[in-house]
Design a protein around this motif. Structure first.
Motif, PDB file in Angstrom:
ATOM      1  N   ALA A  73       0.832  -1.208   0.000  1.00 43.74           N
ATOM      2  CA  ALA A  73       0.000   0.000   0.000  1.00 43.74           C
ATOM      3  C   ALA A  73       0.864   1.254   0.000  1.00 43.74           C
ATOM      4  N   ASN A  74       1.963   1.210   0.735  1.00 39.56           N
ATOM      5  CA  ASN A  74       2.878   2.355   0.761  1.00 39.56           C
ATOM      6  C   ASN A  74       3.468   2.607  -0.623  1.00 39.56           C
ATOM      7  N   GLY A  75       3.828   1.519  -1.320  1.00 35.56           N
ATOM      8  CA  GLY A  75       4.375   1.665  -2.662  1.00 35.56           C
ATOM      9  C   GLY A  75       3.352   2.181  -3.653  1.00 35.56           C
ATOM     10  N   VAL A  76       2.138   1.667  -3.572  1.00 32.51           N
ATOM     11  CA  VAL A  76       1.074   2.117  -4.474  1.00 32.51           C
ATOM     12  C   VAL A  76       0.762   3.589  -4.237  1.00 32.51           C
ATOM     13  N   ARG A  77       0.716   3.975  -2.957  1.00 32.77           N
ATOM     14  CA  ARG A  77       0.307   5.336  -2.601  1.00 32.77           C
ATOM     15  C   ARG A  77       1.356   6.376  -2.979  1.00 32.77           C
ATOM     16  N   HIS A  78       2.623   6.042  -2.775  1.00 34.92           N
ATOM     17  CA  HIS A  78       3.657   7.069  -2.892  1.00 34.92           C
ATOM     18  C   HIS A  78       4.568   6.932  -4.109  1.00 34.92           C
ATOM     19  N   ALA A  79       4.733   5.725  -4.619  1.00 31.43           N
ATOM     20  CA  ALA A  79       5.733   5.532  -5.669  1.00 31.43           C
ATOM     21  C   ALA A  79       5.131   5.525  -7.065  1.00 31.43           C
ATOM     22  N   GLY A  80       3.985   4.862  -7.230  1.00 31.08           N
ATOM     23  CA  GLY A  80       3.431   4.719  -8.570  1.00 31.08           C
ATOM     24  C   GLY A  80       4.285   3.764  -9.390  1.00 31.08           C
ATOM     25  N   GLY A  81       3.818   3.397 -10.565  1.00 35.57           N
ATOM     26  CA  GLY A  81       4.580   2.461 -11.388  1.00 35.57           C
ATOM     27  C   GLY A  81       4.540   1.060 -10.816  1.00 35.57           C
TER      28      GLY A  81
END
Length: 243
Positions: A166-174
Protein backbone atom coordinates in the motif's frame (compact mmCIF):
# COMPACT_ATOMS: atom_id res chain seq x y z
CA UNK A 1 38.83 11.68 1.16
CA UNK A 2 37.87 8.55 3.04
CA UNK A 3 40.66 6.41 1.58
CA UNK A 4 38.21 3.63 0.71
CA UNK A 5 36.63 2.99 -2.67
CA UNK A 6 33.80 0.48 -2.86
CA UNK A 7 31.20 0.01 -5.55
CA UNK A 8 28.56 -2.47 -6.64
CA UNK A 9 29.70 -3.27 -10.17
CA UNK A 10 27.18 -5.97 -11.02
CA UNK A 11 23.91 -6.42 -9.07
CA UNK A 12 22.76 -9.83 -10.32
CA UNK A 13 22.63 -12.76 -10.53
CA UNK A 14 25.76 -12.44 -8.37
CA UNK A 15 26.32 -9.12 -6.65
CA UNK A 16 29.93 -8.16 -7.44
CA UNK A 17 31.53 -5.57 -5.17
CA UNK A 18 35.03 -4.18 -5.54
CA UNK A 19 36.59 -2.71 -2.40
CA UNK A 20 39.99 -1.03 -2.44
CA UNK A 21 41.95 1.37 -0.29
CA UNK A 22 42.09 1.69 3.47
CA UNK A 23 39.46 -0.12 5.52
CA UNK A 24 38.99 1.25 9.03
CA UNK A 25 36.20 1.33 11.58
CA UNK A 26 35.17 4.67 10.07
CA UNK A 27 35.21 3.62 6.42
CA UNK A 28 33.59 0.27 7.21
CA UNK A 29 30.31 2.21 7.45
CA UNK A 30 30.62 3.01 3.73
CA UNK A 31 31.42 -0.59 2.88
CA UNK A 32 28.49 -1.86 4.94
CA UNK A 33 26.14 0.48 3.05
CA UNK A 34 27.32 -0.90 -0.30
CA UNK A 35 26.96 -4.47 0.97
CA UNK A 36 23.37 -3.81 2.01
CA UNK A 37 22.68 -2.14 -1.33
CA UNK A 38 23.89 -5.33 -3.01
CA UNK A 39 21.62 -7.43 -0.79
CA UNK A 40 18.66 -5.21 -1.70
CA UNK A 41 19.15 -6.21 -5.34
CA UNK A 42 18.18 -9.77 -4.26
CA UNK A 43 21.12 -11.61 -5.83
CA UNK A 44 21.82 -15.32 -5.64
CA UNK A 45 25.03 -14.46 -3.80
CA UNK A 46 27.48 -11.62 -3.10
CA UNK A 47 31.18 -11.76 -4.02
CA UNK A 48 33.59 -9.08 -2.79
CA UNK A 49 36.91 -8.38 -4.50
CA UNK A 50 39.33 -7.46 -1.70
CA UNK A 51 42.52 -7.59 -3.78
CA UNK A 52 43.10 -3.86 -3.35
CA UNK A 53 42.14 -3.66 0.31
CA UNK A 54 44.37 -2.75 3.24
CA UNK A 55 43.49 -2.24 6.91
CA UNK A 56 44.77 -0.06 9.72
CA UNK A 57 43.19 -2.39 12.30
CA UNK A 58 42.48 -6.03 11.46
CA UNK A 59 39.28 -5.93 13.51
CA UNK A 60 37.74 -3.68 10.85
CA UNK A 61 37.50 -6.84 8.73
CA UNK A 62 34.71 -8.07 11.01
CA UNK A 63 32.39 -5.92 8.87
CA UNK A 64 32.32 -8.92 6.52
CA UNK A 65 31.39 -11.53 9.13
CA UNK A 66 28.77 -9.24 10.64
CA UNK A 67 27.18 -8.61 7.27
CA UNK A 68 27.32 -12.28 6.28
CA UNK A 69 25.43 -13.18 9.45
CA UNK A 70 22.72 -10.62 8.64
CA UNK A 71 22.48 -11.85 5.05
CA UNK A 72 22.08 -15.44 6.26
CA UNK A 73 19.38 -14.46 8.76
CA UNK A 74 17.44 -12.39 6.26
CA UNK A 75 17.71 -14.31 3.02
CA UNK A 76 20.29 -17.10 3.30
CA UNK A 77 22.26 -15.23 0.63
CA UNK A 78 25.87 -16.53 0.51
CA UNK A 79 28.63 -13.95 0.92
CA UNK A 80 32.19 -14.71 -0.21
CA UNK A 81 35.48 -12.82 -0.57
CA UNK A 82 38.11 -13.31 -3.22
CA UNK A 83 41.70 -12.42 -4.13
CA UNK A 84 42.96 -11.15 -0.76
CA UNK A 85 46.60 -10.11 -0.50
CA UNK A 86 48.72 -12.19 1.92
CA UNK A 87 48.30 -9.77 4.84
CA UNK A 88 44.51 -9.67 4.51
CA UNK A 89 44.34 -13.45 4.04
CA UNK A 90 46.37 -13.97 7.21
CA UNK A 91 44.15 -11.59 9.21
CA UNK A 92 40.96 -13.25 7.94
CA UNK A 93 42.34 -16.60 9.08
CA UNK A 94 43.65 -15.37 12.43
CA UNK A 95 40.32 -13.73 13.31
CA UNK A 96 38.42 -16.82 12.05
CA UNK A 97 36.40 -14.62 9.70
CA UNK A 98 37.00 -17.12 6.91
CA UNK A 99 34.98 -19.68 8.87
CA UNK A 100 31.79 -17.72 8.25
CA UNK A 101 32.81 -15.86 5.08
CA UNK A 102 34.52 -18.21 2.60
CA UNK A 103 37.61 -16.83 0.88
CA UNK A 104 38.69 -17.78 -2.65
CA UNK A 105 41.73 -17.06 -4.78
CA UNK A 106 39.85 -15.75 -7.80
CA UNK A 107 36.54 -14.31 -8.94
CA UNK A 108 35.89 -17.43 -11.00
CA UNK A 109 36.30 -19.64 -7.94
CA UNK A 110 34.04 -17.35 -5.89
CA UNK A 111 31.31 -17.42 -8.53
CA UNK A 112 31.58 -21.19 -8.82
CA UNK A 113 31.13 -21.57 -5.06
CA UNK A 114 28.01 -19.40 -5.11
CA UNK A 115 26.57 -21.38 -8.01
CA UNK A 116 27.02 -24.59 -6.01
CA UNK A 117 25.43 -23.21 -2.83
CA UNK A 118 21.82 -24.11 -1.97
CA UNK A 119 19.51 -21.74 -3.86
CA UNK A 120 18.00 -18.81 -2.01
CA UNK A 121 14.43 -19.66 -1.00
CA UNK A 122 12.48 -16.80 -2.52
CA UNK A 123 9.13 -16.04 -4.12
CA UNK A 124 8.91 -13.06 -6.48
CA UNK A 125 6.05 -11.20 -8.11
CA UNK A 126 5.80 -8.03 -10.17
CA UNK A 127 2.75 -6.00 -9.16
CA UNK A 128 0.93 -3.20 -10.92
CA UNK A 129 0.32 -0.22 -8.66
CA UNK A 130 -3.43 -0.81 -8.40
CA UNK A 131 -5.94 -1.55 -5.66
CA UNK A 132 -5.59 -5.27 -6.46
CA UNK A 133 -1.87 -5.36 -5.64
CA UNK A 134 -2.24 -5.92 -1.89
CA UNK A 135 -4.52 -8.95 -2.33
CA UNK A 136 -2.09 -10.54 -4.79
CA UNK A 137 0.75 -9.90 -2.36
CA UNK A 138 -1.16 -11.54 0.50
CA UNK A 139 -1.77 -14.64 -1.62
CA UNK A 140 1.93 -14.94 -2.41
CA UNK A 141 2.94 -14.49 1.23
CA UNK A 142 0.44 -17.12 2.39
CA UNK A 143 1.69 -19.54 -0.26
CA UNK A 144 5.30 -19.01 0.81
CA UNK A 145 4.55 -19.42 4.52
CA UNK A 146 2.69 -22.67 3.89
CA UNK A 147 5.49 -23.98 1.66
CA UNK A 148 8.06 -23.20 4.35
CA UNK A 149 5.99 -24.71 7.20
CA UNK A 150 5.30 -21.33 8.82
CA UNK A 151 1.48 -21.30 9.08
CA UNK A 152 1.54 -19.32 12.35
CA UNK A 153 3.30 -16.49 10.55
CA UNK A 154 0.67 -16.01 7.84
CA UNK A 155 -1.53 -13.45 9.61
CA UNK A 156 1.28 -11.10 10.64
CA UNK A 157 3.06 -11.50 7.30
CA UNK A 158 -0.12 -10.67 5.39
CA UNK A 159 -0.66 -7.51 7.44
CA UNK A 160 2.93 -6.37 6.95
CA UNK A 161 3.03 -7.06 3.22
CA UNK A 162 -0.30 -5.28 2.78
CA UNK A 163 1.16 -2.14 4.32
CA UNK A 164 4.41 -2.40 2.35
CA UNK A 165 2.51 -2.71 -0.92
CA UNK A 166 0.00 0.00 0.00
CA UNK A 167 2.88 2.35 0.76
CA UNK A 168 4.37 1.66 -2.66
CA UNK A 169 1.07 2.12 -4.47
CA UNK A 170 0.31 5.34 -2.60
CA UNK A 171 3.66 7.07 -2.89
CA UNK A 172 5.73 5.53 -5.67
CA UNK A 173 3.43 4.72 -8.57
CA UNK A 174 4.58 2.46 -11.39
CA UNK A 175 5.18 -1.25 -11.05
CA UNK A 176 6.30 -2.78 -7.77
CA UNK A 177 8.49 -5.83 -7.27
CA UNK A 178 7.61 -8.00 -4.30
CA UNK A 179 9.99 -10.58 -2.85
CA UNK A 180 9.29 -13.04 -0.04
CA UNK A 181 12.47 -14.71 1.19
CA UNK A 182 13.20 -17.24 3.91
CA UNK A 183 16.44 -16.72 5.76
CA UNK A 184 18.03 -18.67 8.58
CA UNK A 185 15.96 -17.01 11.32
CA UNK A 186 13.65 -14.56 9.58
CA UNK A 187 11.05 -14.18 6.88
CA UNK A 188 12.09 -11.20 4.78
CA UNK A 189 9.43 -9.21 2.91
CA UNK A 190 10.45 -6.49 0.48
CA UNK A 191 8.79 -4.19 -2.03
CA UNK A 192 10.90 -2.41 -4.60
CA UNK A 193 9.65 0.75 -6.30
CA UNK A 194 10.94 3.51 -8.52
CA UNK A 195 10.84 6.34 -6.00
CA UNK A 196 13.95 7.41 -4.05
CA UNK A 197 11.84 9.01 -1.30
CA UNK A 198 12.49 7.34 2.06
CA UNK A 199 9.32 6.31 3.94
CA UNK A 200 8.80 7.77 7.40
CA UNK A 201 6.49 6.41 10.07
CA UNK A 202 4.10 9.08 11.35
CA UNK A 203 1.56 9.30 14.11
CA UNK A 204 -2.07 9.63 12.97
CA UNK A 205 -2.84 13.03 11.49
CA UNK A 206 -5.65 14.78 13.41
CA UNK A 207 -6.80 16.22 10.07
CA UNK A 208 -7.34 12.74 8.66
CA UNK A 209 -4.12 12.21 6.68
CA UNK A 210 -3.09 8.58 6.18
CA UNK A 211 0.59 8.87 5.25
CA UNK A 212 2.96 6.85 7.42
CA UNK A 213 0.32 5.15 9.59
CA UNK A 214 0.89 1.76 7.99
CA UNK A 215 4.57 1.95 8.81
CA UNK A 216 3.70 2.26 12.50
CA UNK A 217 1.80 -1.02 12.17
CA UNK A 218 4.81 -2.62 10.47
CA UNK A 219 7.01 -1.37 13.30
CA UNK A 220 4.73 -3.05 15.83
CA UNK A 221 4.69 -6.45 14.09
CA UNK A 222 8.12 -6.77 12.48
CA UNK A 223 11.41 -7.67 14.12
CA UNK A 224 12.97 -4.92 12.00
CA UNK A 225 12.16 -2.83 8.96
CA UNK A 226 13.80 -0.18 6.85
CA UNK A 227 14.54 1.21 3.42
CA UNK A 228 17.57 0.64 1.20
CA UNK A 229 18.37 2.73 -1.90
CA UNK A 230 18.76 0.91 -5.22
CA UNK A 231 19.94 1.89 -8.68
CA UNK A 232 16.40 2.84 -9.71
CA UNK A 233 14.62 3.78 -6.49
CA UNK A 234 14.48 1.93 -3.20
CA UNK A 235 13.47 -1.27 -1.44
CA UNK A 236 11.27 -1.05 1.64
CA UNK A 237 11.62 -4.21 3.68
CA UNK A 238 10.54 -5.87 6.90
CA UNK A 239 11.58 -9.03 8.71
CA UNK A 240 9.49 -11.34 10.88
CA UNK A 241 11.05 -13.95 13.13
CA UNK A 242 10.36 -17.53 12.06
CA UNK A 243 8.24 -19.61 14.42
Amino acid sequence: MSGLLCALESPSPVGLIRASGQLSFTTSVELRAVLHKALAEQPEGIAVDVSGLSVDDDLALTVFSGFASSAADWSACPVVLFAPNPAIAEALDRLAINRTVPVYRSQAAARAAISEAPPVRRYRRRLSATSAAAAIARELVAEACQAWAQPDLVDDAEIVVTELVANGVRHAGGDLRLAVTRGRRFLHLSVRDGSPVVPVAKLPDPDGGQGGRGLILIDALAASWGSTPTSDGKVVWATLRLR
